[in-house]
Write a protein that holds these residues in place. Structure first.
Motif, PDB file in Angstrom:
ATOM      1  N   LYS A  77       0.847  -1.149   0.140  1.00  0.00           N
ATOM      2  CA  LYS A  77      -0.048   0.041   0.008  1.00  0.00           C
ATOM      3  C   LYS A  77       0.867   1.254  -0.076  1.00  0.00           C
ATOM      4  CE  LYS A  77      -0.663   0.694   4.989  1.00  0.00           C
ATOM      5  NZ  LYS A  77      -1.665   0.408   6.229  1.00  0.00           N
ATOM      6  N   PHE A  78       0.172   2.423  -0.439  1.00  0.00           N
ATOM      7  CA  PHE A  78       0.845   3.603  -0.419  1.00  0.00           C
ATOM      8  C   PHE A  78       0.496   4.400   0.719  1.00  0.00           C
ATOM      9  CE2 PHE A  78       1.719   8.118  -1.219  1.00  0.00           C
ATOM     10  CZ  PHE A  78       3.037   8.068  -1.522  1.00  0.00           C
ATOM     11  N   LEU A  79       1.437   4.663   1.570  1.00  0.00           N
ATOM     12  CA  LEU A  79       0.595   5.445   2.970  1.00  0.00           C
ATOM     13  C   LEU A  79       1.324   6.810   3.168  1.00  0.00           C
ATOM     14  CD1 LEU A  79      -0.400   5.077   5.971  1.00  0.00           C
ATOM     15  CD2 LEU A  79       1.881   3.868   6.565  1.00  0.00           C
ATOM     16  N   SER A  80       0.562   7.586   3.700  1.00  0.00           N
ATOM     17  CA  SER A  80       0.847   9.041   3.967  1.00  0.00           C
ATOM     18  C   SER A  80       0.248   9.147   5.330  1.00  0.00           C
ATOM     19  CB  SER A  80       0.026   9.918   2.986  1.00  0.00           C
ATOM     20  OG  SER A  80       0.433  11.240   3.425  1.00  0.00           O
ATOM     21  N   ILE A  81       1.433   9.618   6.309  1.00  0.00           N
ATOM     22  CA  ILE A  81       0.932   9.995   7.533  1.00  0.00           C
ATOM     23  C   ILE A  81       1.404  11.478   7.985  1.00  0.00           C
ATOM     24  CG2 ILE A  81       1.564   9.520   9.988  1.00  0.00           C
ATOM     25  CD1 ILE A  81       2.342   6.619   9.078  1.00  0.00           C
ATOM     26  N   GLU A 134      -1.920  -3.611  -8.044  1.00  0.00           N
ATOM     27  CA  GLU A 134      -1.931  -3.590  -9.603  1.00  0.00           C
ATOM     28  C   GLU A 134      -0.670  -3.221 -10.105  1.00  0.00           C
ATOM     29  OE1 GLU A 134      -4.601  -2.430 -13.365  1.00  0.00           O
ATOM     30  OE2 GLU A 134      -5.115  -1.658 -11.331  1.00  0.00           O
ATOM     31  N   ARG A 135      -0.145  -2.050  -9.490  1.00  0.00           N
ATOM     32  CA  ARG A 135       0.943  -1.512  -9.927  1.00  0.00           C
ATOM     33  C   ARG A 135       2.230  -2.489  -9.638  1.00  0.00           C
ATOM     34  NH1 ARG A 135       3.861   3.609  -7.017  1.00  0.00           N
ATOM     35  NH2 ARG A 135       5.220   1.644  -6.358  1.00  0.00           N
ATOM     36  N   LYS A 136       2.223  -3.024  -8.598  1.00  0.00           N
ATOM     37  CA  LYS A 136       3.375  -3.934  -8.046  1.00  0.00           C
ATOM     38  C   LYS A 136       3.347  -5.139  -9.115  1.00  0.00           C
ATOM     39  CE  LYS A 136       5.601  -2.226  -4.819  1.00  0.00           C
ATOM     40  NZ  LYS A 136       6.999  -1.981  -4.742  1.00  0.00           N
ATOM     41  N   ALA A 137       2.064  -5.719  -9.557  1.00  0.00           N
ATOM     42  CA  ALA A 137       1.897  -6.640 -10.404  1.00  0.00           C
ATOM     43  C   ALA A 137       2.354  -6.496 -11.724  1.00  0.00           C
ATOM     44  CB  ALA A 137       0.537  -7.254 -10.525  1.00  0.00           C
ATOM     45  N   ILE A 138       2.295  -5.148 -12.391  1.00  0.00           N
ATOM     46  CA  ILE A 138       2.781  -4.930 -13.481  1.00  0.00           C
ATOM     47  C   ILE A 138       4.350  -4.802 -13.798  1.00  0.00           C
ATOM     48  CG2 ILE A 138       2.963  -2.732 -15.055  1.00  0.00           C
ATOM     49  CD1 ILE A 138       0.035  -1.965 -14.443  1.00  0.00           C
ATOM     50  N   GLU A 139       5.026  -4.148 -12.381  1.00  0.00           N
ATOM     51  CA  GLU A 139       6.388  -4.309 -12.340  1.00  0.00           C
ATOM     52  C   GLU A 139       6.936  -5.589 -12.272  1.00  0.00           C
ATOM     53  OE1 GLU A 139       7.288  -1.789  -8.940  1.00  0.00           O
ATOM     54  OE2 GLU A 139       6.038  -0.321  -9.266  1.00  0.00           O
TER      55      GLU A 139
END
Length: 549
Positions: free
Chosen positions: A345-349, A371-376
Protein backbone atom coordinates in the motif's frame (compact mmCIF):
# COMPACT_ATOMS: atom_id res chain seq x y z
CA UNK A 1 4.92 -21.22 -29.72
CA UNK A 2 8.34 -20.86 -31.32
CA UNK A 3 11.94 -21.57 -30.56
CA UNK A 4 13.35 -18.10 -29.88
CA UNK A 5 11.25 -15.86 -27.69
CA UNK A 6 13.88 -14.55 -25.25
CA UNK A 7 13.15 -10.99 -24.15
CA UNK A 8 15.89 -8.51 -25.04
CA UNK A 9 14.18 -5.40 -23.75
CA UNK A 10 11.57 -3.62 -25.89
CA UNK A 11 13.22 -2.58 -29.15
CA UNK A 12 10.58 -0.01 -30.10
CA UNK A 13 13.00 2.77 -29.30
CA UNK A 14 15.64 4.19 -31.63
CA UNK A 15 19.14 3.60 -30.31
CA UNK A 16 22.30 1.58 -30.81
CA UNK A 17 23.03 -2.12 -30.92
CA UNK A 18 24.57 -4.09 -28.05
CA UNK A 19 28.07 -3.04 -29.10
CA UNK A 20 27.10 0.62 -28.96
CA UNK A 21 27.12 1.12 -32.76
CA UNK A 22 24.51 3.26 -34.46
CA UNK A 23 21.99 1.15 -36.31
CA UNK A 24 19.28 1.79 -38.83
CA UNK A 25 15.95 2.23 -37.02
CA UNK A 26 14.26 0.03 -39.63
CA UNK A 27 16.30 -2.89 -38.28
CA UNK A 28 14.53 -2.51 -34.96
CA UNK A 29 11.01 -3.56 -34.12
CA UNK A 30 8.72 -0.56 -34.43
CA UNK A 31 5.15 0.19 -33.45
CA UNK A 32 2.98 2.38 -35.67
CA UNK A 33 -0.58 3.37 -34.79
CA UNK A 34 -3.27 3.39 -37.50
CA UNK A 35 -7.01 3.65 -38.09
CA UNK A 36 -8.99 2.05 -40.92
CA UNK A 37 -12.58 1.56 -42.08
CA UNK A 38 -14.32 -1.80 -42.37
CA UNK A 39 -12.81 -2.44 -45.82
CA UNK A 40 -9.24 -1.92 -44.62
CA UNK A 41 -8.85 1.55 -46.13
CA UNK A 42 -6.53 3.58 -43.91
CA UNK A 43 -7.94 6.81 -42.46
CA UNK A 44 -4.91 7.59 -40.28
CA UNK A 45 -1.26 6.51 -40.16
CA UNK A 46 1.23 7.62 -37.50
CA UNK A 47 4.48 9.33 -38.42
CA UNK A 48 6.45 6.10 -38.10
CA UNK A 49 4.69 4.61 -41.14
CA UNK A 50 7.28 5.89 -43.62
CA UNK A 51 10.16 4.74 -41.44
CA UNK A 52 8.54 1.31 -41.12
CA UNK A 53 7.53 0.73 -44.74
CA UNK A 54 9.43 3.18 -46.89
CA UNK A 55 6.08 4.49 -48.15
CA UNK A 56 4.97 8.09 -47.59
CA UNK A 57 2.02 8.42 -45.22
CA UNK A 58 -0.04 10.22 -47.85
CA UNK A 59 0.46 7.30 -50.25
CA UNK A 60 -0.57 4.79 -47.62
CA UNK A 61 -3.95 6.36 -46.87
CA UNK A 62 -7.04 4.73 -48.35
CA UNK A 63 -6.09 1.42 -49.95
CA UNK A 64 -2.71 2.74 -51.07
CA UNK A 65 -0.98 0.91 -48.24
CA UNK A 66 -1.47 -2.36 -50.11
CA UNK A 67 1.12 -1.07 -52.62
CA UNK A 68 3.86 -1.86 -50.10
CA UNK A 69 2.45 -5.31 -49.23
CA UNK A 70 3.71 -8.48 -50.92
CA UNK A 71 1.14 -9.46 -53.57
CA UNK A 72 0.51 -12.89 -52.05
CA UNK A 73 -0.50 -11.32 -48.71
CA UNK A 74 -2.94 -8.67 -49.98
CA UNK A 75 -5.95 -11.00 -50.27
CA UNK A 76 -5.24 -12.37 -46.79
CA UNK A 77 -5.25 -8.88 -45.29
CA UNK A 78 -8.43 -7.87 -47.15
CA UNK A 79 -10.18 -10.99 -45.86
CA UNK A 80 -8.97 -10.30 -42.31
CA UNK A 81 -10.55 -6.84 -42.34
CA UNK A 82 -13.74 -7.98 -44.02
CA UNK A 83 -14.42 -10.98 -41.76
CA UNK A 84 -13.21 -9.61 -38.41
CA UNK A 85 -15.97 -9.17 -35.86
CA UNK A 86 -13.89 -7.74 -33.02
CA UNK A 87 -10.21 -7.87 -32.14
CA UNK A 88 -8.00 -9.65 -34.64
CA UNK A 89 -4.35 -10.22 -35.47
CA UNK A 90 -2.83 -10.76 -38.90
CA UNK A 91 0.55 -10.47 -40.52
CA UNK A 92 1.96 -9.47 -43.88
CA UNK A 93 5.27 -9.01 -45.64
CA UNK A 94 6.64 -5.83 -47.16
CA UNK A 95 7.83 -5.59 -50.73
CA UNK A 96 11.60 -5.38 -51.28
CA UNK A 97 12.92 -1.85 -50.98
CA UNK A 98 11.04 -1.01 -47.78
CA UNK A 99 12.07 -3.04 -44.74
CA UNK A 100 13.07 -6.06 -46.85
CA UNK A 101 10.89 -9.15 -46.59
CA UNK A 102 10.39 -9.05 -42.81
CA UNK A 103 6.98 -9.76 -41.39
CA UNK A 104 4.75 -7.00 -40.05
CA UNK A 105 2.27 -7.91 -37.34
CA UNK A 106 -1.04 -6.06 -37.38
CA UNK A 107 -3.24 -5.95 -34.26
CA UNK A 108 -6.69 -4.37 -34.45
CA UNK A 109 -9.69 -3.64 -32.26
CA UNK A 110 -13.08 -3.07 -33.89
CA UNK A 111 -15.45 -0.23 -33.04
CA UNK A 112 -18.60 1.15 -34.66
CA UNK A 113 -16.66 3.12 -37.27
CA UNK A 114 -13.98 0.62 -38.23
CA UNK A 115 -10.74 -0.53 -36.66
CA UNK A 116 -7.98 1.01 -34.54
CA UNK A 117 -4.70 -0.78 -34.07
CA UNK A 118 -0.93 -0.95 -34.33
CA UNK A 119 1.61 -2.42 -36.76
CA UNK A 120 4.68 -4.02 -35.22
CA UNK A 121 7.76 -4.94 -37.28
CA UNK A 122 10.80 -7.06 -36.64
CA UNK A 123 9.44 -10.58 -36.08
CA UNK A 124 11.05 -13.73 -37.45
CA UNK A 125 8.80 -14.79 -40.37
CA UNK A 126 8.83 -18.36 -39.04
CA UNK A 127 7.39 -17.22 -35.73
CA UNK A 128 3.64 -16.95 -35.28
CA UNK A 129 3.39 -15.99 -31.65
CA UNK A 130 3.15 -12.66 -29.86
CA UNK A 131 6.21 -10.47 -29.90
CA UNK A 132 7.89 -9.68 -26.58
CA UNK A 133 7.20 -6.00 -27.29
CA UNK A 134 3.57 -6.86 -27.89
CA UNK A 135 3.39 -8.61 -24.52
CA UNK A 136 4.77 -5.45 -22.93
CA UNK A 137 2.15 -3.33 -24.69
CA UNK A 138 -0.56 -5.80 -23.64
CA UNK A 139 0.43 -5.41 -19.98
CA UNK A 140 0.26 -1.61 -20.22
CA UNK A 141 -2.90 -1.56 -22.34
CA UNK A 142 -4.97 -3.60 -19.90
CA UNK A 143 -4.27 -1.71 -16.70
CA UNK A 144 -6.62 0.90 -15.30
CA UNK A 145 -3.59 3.02 -14.43
CA UNK A 146 -2.16 5.56 -16.84
CA UNK A 147 0.76 4.07 -18.77
CA UNK A 148 3.06 5.18 -21.54
CA UNK A 149 6.32 4.18 -23.18
CA UNK A 150 8.91 6.82 -24.09
CA UNK A 151 12.04 6.59 -26.20
CA UNK A 152 15.41 7.96 -25.07
CA UNK A 153 14.40 11.48 -26.14
CA UNK A 154 11.09 11.48 -24.23
CA UNK A 155 8.90 10.96 -27.30
CA UNK A 156 5.71 8.95 -26.89
CA UNK A 157 5.85 5.50 -28.42
CA UNK A 158 2.71 4.15 -26.71
CA UNK A 159 -0.03 5.62 -24.51
CA UNK A 160 -2.85 3.53 -23.10
CA UNK A 161 -6.55 4.40 -23.05
CA UNK A 162 -6.47 5.66 -19.45
CA UNK A 163 -3.82 8.27 -20.24
CA UNK A 164 -5.60 9.24 -23.46
CA UNK A 165 -8.76 9.86 -21.43
CA UNK A 166 -6.88 11.97 -18.87
CA UNK A 167 -5.50 14.17 -21.64
CA UNK A 168 -8.64 14.15 -23.76
CA UNK A 169 -6.53 13.17 -26.77
CA UNK A 170 -6.27 10.24 -29.14
CA UNK A 171 -3.29 7.95 -29.56
CA UNK A 172 -2.54 9.64 -32.88
CA UNK A 173 -2.31 13.05 -31.20
CA UNK A 174 0.17 11.72 -28.64
CA UNK A 175 2.35 9.64 -30.94
CA UNK A 176 5.94 10.91 -31.45
CA UNK A 177 5.46 14.02 -29.30
CA UNK A 178 7.77 14.85 -26.42
CA UNK A 179 5.49 14.03 -23.51
CA UNK A 180 6.82 16.41 -20.87
CA UNK A 181 7.30 19.32 -23.24
CA UNK A 182 3.86 18.97 -24.83
CA UNK A 183 1.62 17.97 -21.93
CA UNK A 184 3.20 19.28 -18.71
CA UNK A 185 3.59 22.84 -17.40
CA UNK A 186 7.08 24.34 -17.77
CA UNK A 187 9.37 23.38 -14.91
CA UNK A 188 7.44 20.22 -13.99
CA UNK A 189 9.52 17.40 -12.48
CA UNK A 190 10.61 14.93 -15.17
CA UNK A 191 13.44 12.54 -16.04
CA UNK A 192 16.44 14.18 -17.70
CA UNK A 193 16.17 13.74 -21.46
CA UNK A 194 17.79 12.66 -23.64
CA UNK A 195 18.65 9.43 -21.87
CA UNK A 196 22.12 8.24 -22.81
CA UNK A 197 22.24 4.69 -24.23
CA UNK A 198 25.47 4.02 -22.31
CA UNK A 199 23.48 4.27 -19.06
CA UNK A 200 25.12 7.45 -17.70
CA UNK A 201 21.78 8.82 -16.50
CA UNK A 202 20.52 5.50 -15.18
CA UNK A 203 21.40 6.08 -11.53
CA UNK A 204 19.99 9.62 -11.57
CA UNK A 205 16.55 8.81 -12.92
CA UNK A 206 13.72 9.59 -10.50
CA UNK A 207 11.95 6.28 -9.92
CA UNK A 208 8.95 8.04 -8.37
CA UNK A 209 7.80 11.56 -9.03
CA UNK A 210 4.66 13.64 -9.41
CA UNK A 211 3.75 16.03 -12.17
CA UNK A 212 0.74 17.89 -13.50
CA UNK A 213 -0.44 16.95 -16.98
CA UNK A 214 -2.50 19.33 -19.10
CA UNK A 215 -5.57 18.04 -20.91
CA UNK A 216 -7.88 19.80 -23.31
CA UNK A 217 -9.13 23.13 -22.05
CA UNK A 218 -5.99 23.31 -19.88
CA UNK A 219 -7.54 20.77 -17.50
CA UNK A 220 -4.89 19.98 -14.88
CA UNK A 221 -4.47 16.46 -13.50
CA UNK A 222 -1.91 15.54 -10.84
CA UNK A 223 -0.32 12.16 -11.55
CA UNK A 224 2.02 10.12 -9.38
CA UNK A 225 4.44 8.31 -11.73
CA UNK A 226 6.57 5.25 -11.22
CA UNK A 227 9.46 5.01 -13.70
CA UNK A 228 10.76 1.73 -15.10
CA UNK A 229 14.01 1.84 -17.11
CA UNK A 230 14.13 -0.40 -20.19
CA UNK A 231 17.55 -1.68 -21.16
CA UNK A 232 19.04 -3.83 -23.91
CA UNK A 233 20.86 -7.09 -23.29
CA UNK A 234 24.07 -5.10 -22.93
CA UNK A 235 22.56 -2.82 -20.32
CA UNK A 236 22.07 0.19 -22.58
CA UNK A 237 19.02 2.35 -21.94
CA UNK A 238 16.36 1.91 -24.63
CA UNK A 239 13.65 4.04 -23.08
CA UNK A 240 11.24 4.33 -20.17
CA UNK A 241 7.89 2.97 -19.14
CA UNK A 242 5.87 5.25 -16.86
CA UNK A 243 2.96 3.89 -14.85
CA UNK A 244 0.93 6.59 -13.14
CA UNK A 245 -2.11 7.14 -10.97
CA UNK A 246 -4.40 10.15 -10.94
CA UNK A 247 -3.87 11.49 -7.41
CA UNK A 248 -5.57 14.84 -7.93
CA UNK A 249 -8.44 14.00 -5.61
CA UNK A 250 -6.21 12.22 -3.14
CA UNK A 251 -3.89 15.19 -2.83
CA UNK A 252 -6.83 17.56 -2.39
CA UNK A 253 -8.20 15.33 0.34
CA UNK A 254 -4.83 15.32 2.10
CA UNK A 255 -4.50 19.08 1.91
CA UNK A 256 -8.07 19.78 3.02
CA UNK A 257 -8.42 16.93 5.45
CA UNK A 258 -10.79 17.70 8.33
CA UNK A 259 -12.72 15.63 10.81
CA UNK A 260 -15.88 15.95 8.78
CA UNK A 261 -17.97 12.78 8.95
CA UNK A 262 -19.19 13.20 5.40
CA UNK A 263 -15.71 13.68 3.89
CA UNK A 264 -14.21 11.03 6.16
CA UNK A 265 -16.80 8.36 5.38
CA UNK A 266 -17.17 8.92 1.65
CA UNK A 267 -13.46 9.00 0.82
CA UNK A 268 -12.31 6.16 -1.44
CA UNK A 269 -8.99 5.92 0.39
CA UNK A 270 -8.65 4.15 3.70
CA UNK A 271 -8.21 6.62 6.58
CA UNK A 272 -7.50 6.41 10.28
CA UNK A 273 -6.91 8.93 13.02
CA UNK A 274 -4.98 8.29 16.20
CA UNK A 275 -4.44 10.31 19.34
CA UNK A 276 -1.00 11.63 20.30
CA UNK A 277 -0.14 8.23 21.79
CA UNK A 278 -0.90 6.47 18.48
CA UNK A 279 -4.14 4.87 19.64
CA UNK A 280 -6.76 4.64 16.89
CA UNK A 281 -9.75 6.87 17.54
CA UNK A 282 -11.47 6.78 14.13
CA UNK A 283 -11.48 4.80 10.86
CA UNK A 284 -13.59 5.16 7.74
CA UNK A 285 -15.53 2.62 5.69
CA UNK A 286 -12.75 2.29 3.13
CA UNK A 287 -10.42 1.20 5.95
CA UNK A 288 -12.78 -1.67 6.79
CA UNK A 289 -13.23 -2.66 3.14
CA UNK A 290 -9.47 -2.83 2.59
CA UNK A 291 -8.24 -4.35 5.86
CA UNK A 292 -11.28 -6.34 7.00
CA UNK A 293 -11.14 -4.76 10.49
CA UNK A 294 -14.26 -3.05 11.87
CA UNK A 295 -14.33 -0.02 14.16
CA UNK A 296 -15.08 -2.25 17.15
CA UNK A 297 -11.91 -4.26 16.47
CA UNK A 298 -9.60 -1.30 15.93
CA UNK A 299 -10.62 1.56 18.23
CA UNK A 300 -8.06 1.90 21.01
CA UNK A 301 -5.55 -0.30 19.14
CA UNK A 302 -2.16 0.75 17.80
CA UNK A 303 -1.85 0.77 13.98
CA UNK A 304 0.79 -1.93 14.33
CA UNK A 305 -2.28 -4.17 14.29
CA UNK A 306 -1.80 -4.10 10.48
CA UNK A 307 1.91 -4.93 10.60
CA UNK A 308 3.03 -7.59 8.09
CA UNK A 309 6.48 -8.15 9.65
CA UNK A 310 8.09 -7.65 6.24
CA UNK A 311 9.92 -4.54 7.46
CA UNK A 312 12.58 -4.46 10.18
CA UNK A 313 12.68 -2.15 13.17
CA UNK A 314 14.98 0.33 11.42
CA UNK A 315 12.34 0.92 8.73
CA UNK A 316 9.83 2.12 11.33
CA UNK A 317 12.48 4.09 13.22
CA UNK A 318 13.28 6.05 10.06
CA UNK A 319 9.56 6.60 9.44
CA UNK A 320 8.88 8.08 12.87
CA UNK A 321 12.09 10.11 12.78
CA UNK A 322 10.85 11.76 9.56
CA UNK A 323 7.44 12.42 11.13
CA UNK A 324 9.07 13.99 14.18
CA UNK A 325 11.32 16.18 12.04
CA UNK A 326 8.94 17.23 9.27
CA UNK A 327 5.46 16.32 10.49
CA UNK A 328 4.93 14.07 7.47
CA UNK A 329 5.96 10.74 5.92
CA UNK A 330 4.84 8.89 2.82
CA UNK A 331 5.99 5.75 1.08
CA UNK A 332 5.28 2.13 0.28
CA UNK A 333 4.51 -0.32 3.07
CA UNK A 334 3.55 -3.98 3.15
CA UNK A 335 0.69 -4.57 5.58
CA UNK A 336 -1.55 -7.45 6.57
CA UNK A 337 -5.33 -7.73 6.35
CA UNK A 338 -7.47 -9.40 8.97
CA UNK A 339 -7.58 -12.61 6.90
CA UNK A 340 -3.77 -12.79 6.86
CA UNK A 341 -3.30 -11.60 3.29
CA UNK A 342 -0.27 -9.37 2.76
CA UNK A 343 -0.59 -6.49 0.31
CA UNK A 344 1.46 -3.42 -0.71
CA UNK A 345 0.00 0.00 0.00
CA UNK A 346 0.96 3.63 -0.39
CA UNK A 347 0.77 5.29 3.04
CA UNK A 348 0.79 8.97 3.95
CA UNK A 349 1.04 9.96 7.62
CA UNK A 350 0.68 13.55 8.82
CA UNK A 351 0.79 15.24 12.18
CA UNK A 352 -2.09 17.38 13.53
CA UNK A 353 -1.26 20.09 16.10
CA UNK A 354 -3.57 21.85 18.47
CA UNK A 355 -3.82 25.63 18.80
CA UNK A 356 -0.73 25.66 21.01
CA UNK A 357 1.41 23.76 18.48
CA UNK A 358 1.37 20.55 20.49
CA UNK A 359 0.86 17.23 18.66
CA UNK A 360 -2.73 16.17 19.21
CA UNK A 361 -3.34 13.57 16.50
CA UNK A 362 -1.89 11.64 13.62
CA UNK A 363 -3.86 10.82 10.52
CA UNK A 364 -3.02 8.21 7.96
CA UNK A 365 -4.30 7.82 4.40
CA UNK A 366 -3.49 4.71 2.40
CA UNK A 367 -4.56 2.68 -0.62
CA UNK A 368 -3.77 -0.65 -2.24
CA UNK A 369 -1.06 -0.58 -4.95
CA UNK A 370 -1.15 -4.32 -5.77
CA UNK A 371 -1.95 -3.68 -9.44
CA UNK A 372 1.06 -1.45 -9.94
CA UNK A 373 3.30 -3.99 -8.22
CA UNK A 374 1.88 -6.74 -10.44
CA UNK A 375 2.75 -4.72 -13.55
CA UNK A 376 6.29 -4.18 -12.28
CA UNK A 377 6.65 -7.93 -11.62
CA UNK A 378 5.38 -8.77 -15.12
CA UNK A 379 7.76 -6.30 -16.73
CA UNK A 380 10.64 -7.66 -14.66
CA UNK A 381 9.81 -11.22 -15.71
CA UNK A 382 9.61 -10.22 -19.38
CA UNK A 383 13.00 -8.55 -19.09
CA UNK A 384 14.83 -11.41 -17.35
CA UNK A 385 13.24 -14.73 -18.35
CA UNK A 386 12.79 -16.71 -21.55
CA UNK A 387 9.14 -16.74 -22.60
CA UNK A 388 9.12 -20.37 -23.83
CA UNK A 389 11.00 -22.29 -21.11
CA UNK A 390 10.80 -19.87 -18.18
CA UNK A 391 14.60 -20.07 -17.79
CA UNK A 392 16.74 -16.99 -17.12
CA UNK A 393 17.75 -15.17 -20.31
CA UNK A 394 21.03 -13.50 -21.27
CA UNK A 395 20.30 -10.37 -19.18
CA UNK A 396 19.74 -12.33 -15.95
CA UNK A 397 22.65 -14.66 -16.77
CA UNK A 398 24.93 -11.61 -16.97
CA UNK A 399 23.76 -10.39 -13.54
CA UNK A 400 24.25 -13.78 -11.92
CA UNK A 401 27.67 -14.23 -13.51
CA UNK A 402 28.78 -10.86 -12.12
CA UNK A 403 27.69 -11.99 -8.66
CA UNK A 404 29.38 -15.38 -9.03
CA UNK A 405 32.63 -13.81 -10.24
CA UNK A 406 32.70 -11.34 -7.34
CA UNK A 407 32.16 -14.15 -4.85
CA UNK A 408 34.78 -16.33 -6.53
CA UNK A 409 37.35 -13.52 -6.45
CA UNK A 410 36.93 -13.25 -2.67
CA UNK A 411 36.83 -16.98 -1.95
CA UNK A 412 39.50 -18.15 -4.37
CA UNK A 413 37.11 -20.55 -6.08
CA UNK A 414 36.17 -20.79 -9.75
CA UNK A 415 33.16 -20.26 -11.98
CA UNK A 416 32.34 -22.48 -14.96
CA UNK A 417 30.23 -21.73 -18.03
CA UNK A 418 28.91 -24.75 -19.94
CA UNK A 419 27.60 -23.87 -23.41
CA UNK A 420 25.15 -26.50 -24.77
CA UNK A 421 23.86 -26.82 -28.31
CA UNK A 422 21.48 -29.67 -29.23
CA UNK A 423 22.74 -31.92 -32.01
CA UNK A 424 20.59 -31.98 -35.16
CA UNK A 425 17.76 -30.13 -33.46
CA UNK A 426 16.84 -28.43 -36.74
CA UNK A 427 15.78 -31.83 -38.09
CA UNK A 428 13.15 -32.08 -35.34
CA UNK A 429 11.69 -28.69 -36.29
CA UNK A 430 11.79 -29.42 -40.01
CA UNK A 431 10.28 -32.91 -39.82
CA UNK A 432 7.84 -32.58 -36.91
CA UNK A 433 7.06 -28.87 -36.69
CA UNK A 434 7.86 -26.10 -34.24
CA UNK A 435 5.24 -27.28 -31.72
CA UNK A 436 7.13 -30.52 -31.16
CA UNK A 437 10.41 -28.61 -31.18
CA UNK A 438 9.09 -26.30 -28.47
CA UNK A 439 8.01 -29.28 -26.36
CA UNK A 440 11.51 -30.74 -26.65
CA UNK A 441 13.11 -27.43 -25.61
CA UNK A 442 10.88 -27.25 -22.53
CA UNK A 443 11.73 -30.85 -21.60
CA UNK A 444 15.45 -30.14 -22.11
CA UNK A 445 15.15 -27.15 -19.76
CA UNK A 446 13.61 -29.37 -17.06
CA UNK A 447 16.28 -32.05 -17.43
CA UNK A 448 19.14 -29.57 -17.26
CA UNK A 449 17.68 -28.05 -14.10
CA UNK A 450 17.67 -31.47 -12.43
CA UNK A 451 21.42 -31.87 -13.03
CA UNK A 452 22.61 -28.80 -11.10
CA UNK A 453 22.50 -27.37 -7.60
CA UNK A 454 19.99 -24.82 -6.44
CA UNK A 455 22.62 -22.06 -6.49
CA UNK A 456 23.58 -22.76 -10.11
CA UNK A 457 21.85 -21.20 -13.13
CA UNK A 458 20.45 -22.79 -16.28
CA UNK A 459 19.76 -20.13 -18.94
CA UNK A 460 18.45 -20.18 -22.51
CA UNK A 461 20.14 -17.87 -24.99
CA UNK A 462 17.72 -18.63 -27.82
CA UNK A 463 16.97 -21.40 -30.30
CA UNK A 464 18.48 -24.66 -29.01
CA UNK A 465 21.35 -22.97 -27.15
CA UNK A 466 21.54 -23.23 -23.35
CA UNK A 467 24.13 -22.15 -20.79
CA UNK A 468 24.77 -23.66 -17.36
CA UNK A 469 26.54 -21.43 -14.83
CA UNK A 470 28.29 -23.29 -12.02
CA UNK A 471 29.40 -21.07 -9.13
CA UNK A 472 31.87 -21.79 -6.32
CA UNK A 473 33.72 -24.59 -8.16
CA UNK A 474 36.93 -26.00 -6.67
CA UNK A 475 38.40 -27.66 -9.78
CA UNK A 476 37.65 -28.91 -13.28
CA UNK A 477 36.89 -32.42 -12.04
CA UNK A 478 33.64 -31.23 -10.45
CA UNK A 479 32.71 -29.52 -13.73
CA UNK A 480 33.36 -32.72 -15.70
CA UNK A 481 31.01 -34.63 -13.42
CA UNK A 482 28.22 -32.13 -14.08
CA UNK A 483 28.95 -32.12 -17.82
CA UNK A 484 28.62 -35.91 -17.86
CA UNK A 485 25.26 -35.68 -16.10
CA UNK A 486 24.03 -33.16 -18.67
CA UNK A 487 25.03 -35.43 -21.56
CA UNK A 488 23.27 -38.41 -19.97
CA UNK A 489 20.13 -36.39 -19.24
CA UNK A 490 19.74 -35.25 -22.84
CA UNK A 491 20.60 -38.70 -24.24
CA UNK A 492 17.64 -40.30 -22.41
CA UNK A 493 14.71 -40.92 -24.83
CA UNK A 494 12.09 -38.18 -25.24
CA UNK A 495 8.37 -38.94 -25.61
CA UNK A 496 6.76 -35.93 -27.30
CA UNK A 497 3.22 -35.80 -28.61
CA UNK A 498 3.04 -39.59 -28.29
CA UNK A 499 6.21 -40.14 -30.37
CA UNK A 500 9.69 -41.24 -29.20
CA UNK A 501 12.71 -39.10 -30.02
CA UNK A 502 16.44 -39.35 -29.44
CA UNK A 503 18.60 -36.31 -28.91
CA UNK A 504 22.15 -35.51 -27.87
CA UNK A 505 24.02 -32.36 -27.05
CA UNK A 506 27.54 -30.99 -27.45
CA UNK A 507 29.04 -29.02 -24.58
CA UNK A 508 31.82 -26.42 -24.52
CA UNK A 509 33.29 -25.32 -21.18
CA UNK A 510 35.17 -22.18 -20.14
CA UNK A 511 36.36 -21.28 -16.65
CA UNK A 512 36.75 -18.08 -14.65
CA UNK A 513 39.35 -16.83 -13.91
CA UNK A 514 41.39 -19.35 -15.93
CA UNK A 515 40.13 -18.47 -19.41
CA UNK A 516 38.57 -15.00 -19.41
CA UNK A 517 37.17 -12.29 -17.16
CA UNK A 518 33.82 -11.26 -18.74
CA UNK A 519 30.57 -12.93 -19.76
CA UNK A 520 31.06 -12.17 -23.46
CA UNK A 521 34.54 -13.62 -23.62
CA UNK A 522 33.64 -16.61 -21.45
CA UNK A 523 30.64 -17.32 -23.68
CA UNK A 524 32.75 -16.98 -26.81
CA UNK A 525 35.35 -19.37 -25.42
CA UNK A 526 32.72 -21.90 -24.34
CA UNK A 527 31.08 -21.57 -27.77
CA UNK A 528 34.37 -22.34 -29.51
CA UNK A 529 34.91 -25.36 -27.29
CA UNK A 530 31.37 -26.55 -28.07
CA UNK A 531 32.06 -26.44 -31.83
CA UNK A 532 35.17 -28.55 -31.27
CA UNK A 533 32.99 -31.03 -29.38
CA UNK A 534 30.69 -31.19 -32.42
CA UNK A 535 33.65 -31.59 -34.77
CA UNK A 536 34.95 -34.47 -32.64
CA UNK A 537 31.72 -36.42 -33.16
CA UNK A 538 29.08 -34.65 -31.01
CA UNK A 539 27.48 -35.93 -27.76
CA UNK A 540 30.59 -34.98 -25.76
CA UNK A 541 32.19 -32.04 -23.94
CA UNK A 542 35.38 -30.12 -24.47
CA UNK A 543 37.22 -27.52 -22.38
CA UNK A 544 38.37 -24.26 -23.95
CA UNK A 545 41.94 -24.77 -22.75
CA UNK A 546 41.99 -28.09 -24.68
CA UNK A 547 41.26 -26.39 -28.00
CA UNK A 548 42.71 -22.88 -27.55
CA UNK A 549 46.20 -23.84 -28.68
Amino acid sequence: MHNDTSFHGPELFDGADDAGRDINPTCLSQIVAWRADRDGAMRFLAKGWQRLTGQARASGLGTGWFDCVVQADIAVMQTAFREAGGAFRARFRLRDGASGSEWIWLDAEADEDGFTGVCVAGADPRDDTSLDEHRLIDVLAHTALAALALDVDGRVRFANATLQSMLGRTAEELQDRNFFDAFCPPGSPAPAFPLQPDGVHGADLPLDFETVILGRGNLRTLVSWHCIVLRSRAGQIRGLVLVGENITLKRQLEQRFILSHKVFETAEMAMLITDARSRIIAINSAFTRLTGYTAEETLGQNPRLLKSHRHDGQFYQRMWHAIAQTGHWQGEVWDQCKDGRHYPKFLSISTIHDQHGVVSNYHGIFYDISERKAIEDKLDHLAHYDALTGLPNRVLLRLRLDQAMSTAARSGRKVALLYLDLDHFKEVNDSCGHDVGDMMLCEVALRLGECVRGDDTVARLGGDEFVVLLAGILDAEAVSIVAGKLLEAIAAPFLLDGRPFKMSTSVGISMYPDDHQTLDTLLKSADQAMYHAKADGRARFRYYDQVAH
